[in-house]
Design an enzyme around this catalytic site. Structure first.
Site, PDB file in Angstrom:
ATOM      1  N   ASP A  70       0.804  -1.222   0.000  1.00 32.47           N
ATOM      2  CA  ASP A  70       0.000   0.000   0.000  1.00 32.47           C
ATOM      3  C   ASP A  70       0.841   1.278   0.000  1.00 32.47           C
ATOM      4  OD1 ASP A  70       0.902  -0.008   2.558  1.00 32.47           O
ATOM      5  OD2 ASP A  70      -1.045   0.049   3.542  1.00 32.47           O
ATOM      6  N   PHE A 113       3.930   3.710  -2.026  1.00 32.43           N
ATOM      7  CA  PHE A 113       4.751   3.910  -3.220  1.00 32.43           C
ATOM      8  C   PHE A 113       6.191   3.497  -2.947  1.00 32.43           C
ATOM      9  CE2 PHE A 113       1.355   6.810  -4.623  1.00 32.43           C
ATOM     10  CZ  PHE A 113       1.178   6.278  -5.882  1.00 32.43           C
ATOM     11  N   ALA A 147       2.727   7.447   0.953  1.00 33.08           N
ATOM     12  CA  ALA A 147       1.682   6.424   0.862  1.00 33.08           C
ATOM     13  C   ALA A 147       0.813   6.802  -0.317  1.00 33.08           C
ATOM     14  CB  ALA A 147       0.838   6.395   2.129  1.00 33.08           C
ATOM     15  N   CYS A 148       0.223   5.800  -0.932  1.00 32.92           N
ATOM     16  CA  CYS A 148      -0.579   6.103  -2.122  1.00 32.92           C
ATOM     17  C   CYS A 148      -2.002   6.427  -1.704  1.00 32.92           C
ATOM     18  CB  CYS A 148      -0.530   4.955  -3.114  1.00 32.92           C
ATOM     19  SG  CYS A 148      -0.813   3.358  -2.388  1.00 32.92           S
ATOM     20  N   THR A 149      -2.149   7.215  -0.689  1.00 32.47           N
ATOM     21  CA  THR A 149      -3.477   7.520  -0.173  1.00 32.47           C
ATOM     22  C   THR A 149      -3.490   8.944   0.374  1.00 32.47           C
ATOM     23  OG1 THR A 149      -3.092   7.118   2.161  1.00 32.47           O
ATOM     24  CG2 THR A 149      -3.452   5.184   0.795  1.00 32.47           C
TER      25      THR A 149
END
Ligand SMILES: [Zn+2]
Length: 335
Positions: free
Chosen positions: A121, A123, A177-179
């Site tokens: 979760d 990058f 983080a990809c969020t």
């Protein structure tokens, strides 16, 4: 083939070769939401060997989508419990597990894979495993999800765009983080154990993305059909699938042709310090805290470039976000 064979139905598929599958090894990093589905499918399909790498333990909030776990498993290592359940699903397959972070697993383990799968979760995690896949020259499938959105990328080293080639890597500020919870996660960095970001997650998406990943890995192993070319974005709320054929870039620091020829040149100023040079390298390659190695020695940050480097030096950039050092030529600028 008698119908009581475990694999008789899939063996009816034209081109299916169960023996090839039985002789193959898949490394699965992350056996959470998506990974649970990938592992279940690959185990029941009769993959020869499954290597599970997962440092996390089971929490109550995992149980809505991580189908290998039960309430009785709370607090136990995911890698261990998943291995036990998968063995129950198919006792014929071999399973090896590491209750560790992927960075702590030796490259020799990754070298044995036919396919590496990263259900990660962040990058930074994706970037690390992408550089490891290029280092060991093994196909890598990445997948992730956020609420009803998901993505899958298939990376064939030196054939398709790697994680560094493509423009989807955000700058370092966003790369935590990809969020949208990236900032929160960033604050937690530096503590002993990274705090898991609380991402919205539903089992429908993990099963769809997990199914896609498992399908791509079976296709790669059995050489069936065409691999995903090479990045897919899925929007479950709107039933939209977008495939983006990303191109390799020849100056990619991980897999580019220029890189292979060691022709990437980085210009250093004679009077700058090694520390300043490393800071510029960090910005150029989106790294966190790189070290610079020349002729097998790490350079001291406080030293000045002209005292440490020749007019042209082959150097390795090392960073915890890279499994494979970046090799470049540093050229001292003539004043
Ligand atoms: Zn690349």
């Amino acid at each position: 083939m008698p119908d009581d064979n475990r694999y008789s139905r899939q063996s009816l598929i034209p081109g299916w070769d169960q023996t090839t599958l039985d002789n193959s090894t898949v490394i699965l990093i992350g056996v959470g939401a998506i990974g649970s589905y990938v592992a279940t499918i690959l185990a029941s399909s009769g993959i020869g060997k499954l290597v599970i790498i997962e440092f996390d333990s089971i929490e109550l909030s995992n149980l809505n989508r991580q189908l290998l776990f039960r309430e009785e498993d709370l607090g136990k290592p995911k890698a261990e419990v998943a291995s036990k359940r998968l063995k129950e699903i198919n006792p014929e397959i071999e399973i090896e597990f590491y209750h560790k972070k992927m960075e702590e697993v030796k490259a020799s383990v990754y070298e044995k894979a036919d396919v590496i799968i990263g259900c990660l979760d962040t990058f930074i995690g994706r970037r690390w495993i992408s550089s490891m896949a290029i280092r060991v020259k093994k196909p890598l499938i990445l997948g992730g999800m956020f609420a009803f959105l998901g993505d899958v990328q298939v990376i064939i080293p030196y054939k398709t765009a790697c994680f560094e080639c493509q423009p989807l890597v955000p700058d370092e500020e966003l790369a935590q983080a990809c969020t949208p919870f990236g900032e929160e996660r960033k604050k937690d960095r530096g503590e002993e154990e990274e705090v898991e970001a609380k991402l919205p997650a539903v089992a429908t998406l993990s099963s769809i993305i997990g199914g896609m990943i498992a399908q791509e890995s079976l296709k790669l192993i059995l050489e069936l059909g065409a691999p995903l070319e090479n990045y897919m974005f899925y929007d479950g709320l709107n039933n939209a699938t977008t495939i983006i054929p990303l191109a390799r870039t020849e100056d990619c620091p991980a897999c580019g042709e220029l890189y292979k020829l060691e022709q990437i040149e980085f210009v250093a100023h004679p009077t700058e310090t090694i520390k300043d040079l490393m800071l510029r390298l960090a910005l150029t390659y989106g790294l966190e805290k790189p070290d610079l190695m020349v002729e097998g020695k790490l350079l001291e940050g406080k030293n000045v470039v002209e005292n440490q480097l020749k007019e042209k030096s082959v150097a390795y950039i090392l960073d915890k976000n890279l499994a494979k050092p970046i090799k470049i030529v540093i050229k001292i600028e003539k004043l």
